[in-house]
Design a protein around this motif. Structure first.
Motif, PDB file in Angstrom:
ATOM      1  N   THR A   2       0.817  -1.204   0.000  1.00 42.88           N
ATOM      2  CA  THR A   2       0.000   0.000   0.000  1.00 42.88           C
ATOM      3  C   THR A   2       0.853   1.256   0.000  1.00 42.88           C
ATOM      4  O   THR A   2       0.605   2.197  -0.772  1.00 42.88           O
ATOM      5  CB  THR A   2      -0.937   0.006   1.222  1.00 42.88           C
ATOM      6  N   LEU A 215      -7.886   4.115  -7.181  1.00 46.22           N
ATOM      7  CA  LEU A 215      -9.066   3.953  -6.325  1.00 46.22           C
ATOM      8  C   LEU A 215     -10.169   3.206  -7.057  1.00 46.22           C
ATOM      9  O   LEU A 215     -10.871   2.375  -6.469  1.00 46.22           O
ATOM     10  CB  LEU A 215      -9.563   5.316  -5.856  1.00 46.22           C
ATOM     11  N   PHE A 216     -10.352   3.489  -8.344  1.00 44.69           N
ATOM     12  CA  PHE A 216     -11.358   2.786  -9.131  1.00 44.69           C
ATOM     13  C   PHE A 216     -11.080   1.281  -9.144  1.00 44.69           C
ATOM     14  O   PHE A 216     -12.003   0.460  -9.056  1.00 44.69           O
ATOM     15  CB  PHE A 216     -11.365   3.309 -10.570  1.00 44.69           C
ATOM     16  N   PHE A 218      -9.461  -0.618  -6.879  1.00 45.98           N
ATOM     17  CA  PHE A 218      -9.753  -1.276  -5.609  1.00 45.98           C
ATOM     18  C   PHE A 218     -11.251  -1.304  -5.327  1.00 45.98           C
ATOM     19  O   PHE A 218     -11.767  -2.278  -4.775  1.00 45.98           O
ATOM     20  CB  PHE A 218      -8.998  -0.582  -4.472  1.00 45.98           C
ATOM     21  N   THR A 219     -11.959  -0.271  -5.756  1.00 43.29           N
ATOM     22  CA  THR A 219     -13.420  -0.287  -5.615  1.00 43.29           C
ATOM     23  C   THR A 219     -14.027  -1.384  -6.468  1.00 43.29           C
ATOM     24  O   THR A 219     -14.904  -2.135  -6.024  1.00 43.29           O
ATOM     25  CB  THR A 219     -14.003   1.073  -6.002  1.00 43.29           C
ATOM     26  N   GLY A 220     -13.546  -1.496  -7.702  1.00 45.52           N
ATOM     27  CA  GLY A 220     -14.074  -2.522  -8.593  1.00 45.52           C
ATOM     28  C   GLY A 220     -13.757  -3.921  -8.119  1.00 45.52           C
ATOM     29  O   GLY A 220     -14.599  -4.832  -8.226  1.00 45.52           O
ATOM     30  N   GLN A 222     -13.383  -4.897  -5.031  1.00 42.69           N
ATOM     31  CA  GLN A 222     -14.262  -5.184  -3.898  1.00 42.69           C
ATOM     32  C   GLN A 222     -15.652  -5.566  -4.383  1.00 42.69           C
ATOM     33  O   GLN A 222     -16.292  -6.466  -3.837  1.00 42.69           O
ATOM     34  CB  GLN A 222     -14.334  -3.976  -2.961  1.00 42.69           C
ATOM     35  N   TRP A 223     -16.131  -4.894  -5.424  1.00 44.22           N
ATOM     36  CA  TRP A 223     -17.445  -5.248  -5.985  1.00 44.22           C
ATOM     37  C   TRP A 223     -17.395  -6.603  -6.685  1.00 44.22           C
ATOM     38  O   TRP A 223     -18.344  -7.369  -6.609  1.00 44.22           O
ATOM     39  CB  TRP A 223     -17.886  -4.164  -6.971  1.00 44.22           C
ATOM     40  N   TRP A 224     -16.289  -6.850  -7.379  1.00 49.47           N
ATOM     41  CA  TRP A 224     -16.138  -8.101  -8.113  1.00 49.47           C
ATOM     42  C   TRP A 224     -16.040  -9.265  -7.134  1.00 49.47           C
ATOM     43  O   TRP A 224     -16.525 -10.359  -7.410  1.00 49.47           O
ATOM     44  CB  TRP A 224     -14.885  -8.027  -8.986  1.00 49.47           C
TER      45      TRP A 224
END
Length: 308
Positions: A2, A215-216, A218-220, A222-224
């Motif tokens: 990170t 950020l997109f 890691f957001t994606g 998490q959704w996936w």
């Protein structure tokens, strides 16, 4: 991972801001720009071929993951074709601001010598907006590529400085390419009569698109969901490799039949960037990816009975 990814993202932002100051500090001719872009394109192509695509295959356990690379190339091509193309032309004349897309051939009237600097025209001021849209899309995809490379690198382990070579390869390609993007936007805005402060503020917003792409990602993810193991990250890495191929080729192919007198210099620049990525393969520890293998072949491990 990170902290390293955060530092690399900040370095990319700094490189983008630096690229925005170049039009004020140095005179960049078309030939000099092509030499720089050839090195950058060679690094991007090398990162895709030597790091991103092989690592995606290794982590997914299937060569079919490269279907995502094809989708990545075609997707970025269609985005450029129908929405906004990116280009890295030095805006010396209104004609030189003609955008070039992936596999497109721009107008090369500006290659003639003795270019005269004309006053800003309204037509030129419109070009930076289209360039900003195209380059913003590339920056977002670049941030996604950067994040996916670091996630895959962490899953693979090893490499230089406890970060895998795929992560360093994508980071280097991004760092080398971003200044050219910022230089393009700022030079076009200044050429269109925009105040330097406003141009640099717009460039700052543009520079932040890479961290936003991280950020997109890691957001994606998490959704996936993580139920598929390394699959989602490997698919994104393969898709990003396709976008790298499109960006690299879009910087090279439009110039292929021009600059006959500079063909050796430009070819050497391309090979230098490509060769640099080839050399970084030496830091890649293929054995370090073996912990990921049980997720793919674990069901057969008991029957094979192989011991190393």
């Amino acid at each position: 991972m990170t902290w390293t990814l955060g530092l690399v993202s900040l370095a990319v932002v700094a490189a983008s801001l630096l690229g925005g100051f170049l039009p004020l500090r140095a005179r960049l001719t078309h030939t000099r720009m092509q030499l720089y872009l050839s090195v950058s394109a060679g690094v991007m192509l090398g990162a895709a071929f030597f790091h991103m695509m092989p690592e995606a295959i290794e982590q997914s356990g299937s060569a079919h993951i490269l279907n995502w690379s094809a989708f990545g190339l075609i997707t970025l091509y269609l985005v450029e074709r129908f929405f906004a193309s990116h280009h890295h032309e030095v805006a010396e004349t209104p004609e030189s601001a003609t955008p070039s897309s992936c596999f497109n051939e721009p107008d090369h009237r500006h290659h003639a010598s003795g270019i005269q600097h004309d006053p800003p025209t309204p037509a030129v001021s419109l070009h930076w907006g289209a360039a900003a849209i195209g380059l913003t899309i590339h920056s977002l995809t670049g941030g996604v590529a950067l994040a996916s490379a670091f996630v895959i690198g962490e899953q693979a382990g090893g490499g230089l400085g406890n970060v895998s070579s795929v992560a360093w390869g994508v980071a280097l390609a991004t760092l080398l390419h971003k200044p050219a993007d910022s230089l393009t936007i700022v030079s076009l805005m200044l050429r269109g009569g925009m105040k330097p402060l406003t141009a640099h503020l717009v460039n700052l917003v543009f520079a932040l698109m890479v961290p936003l792409g991280v950020l997109f990602f890691f957001t994606g993810i998490q959704w996936w969901g993580q139920a598929a193991g390394n699959g989602p990250a490997a698919a994104v890495l393969a898709f990003s490799a396709g976008t790298f191929l499109c960006i690299g080729l879009s910087d090279l192919l439009p110039e292929l039949r021009f600059h006959d007198h500079d063909r050796i210099k430009i070819s050497v620049a391309l090979l230098a960037g490509f060769g640099l990525m080839a050399l970084t393969v030496l830091f890649h520890q293929h054995g370090s990816t073996k912990p990921a293998a049980p997720s793919v072949v674990n069901s057969d491990a008991g029957h094979a009975g192989h011991t190393h």
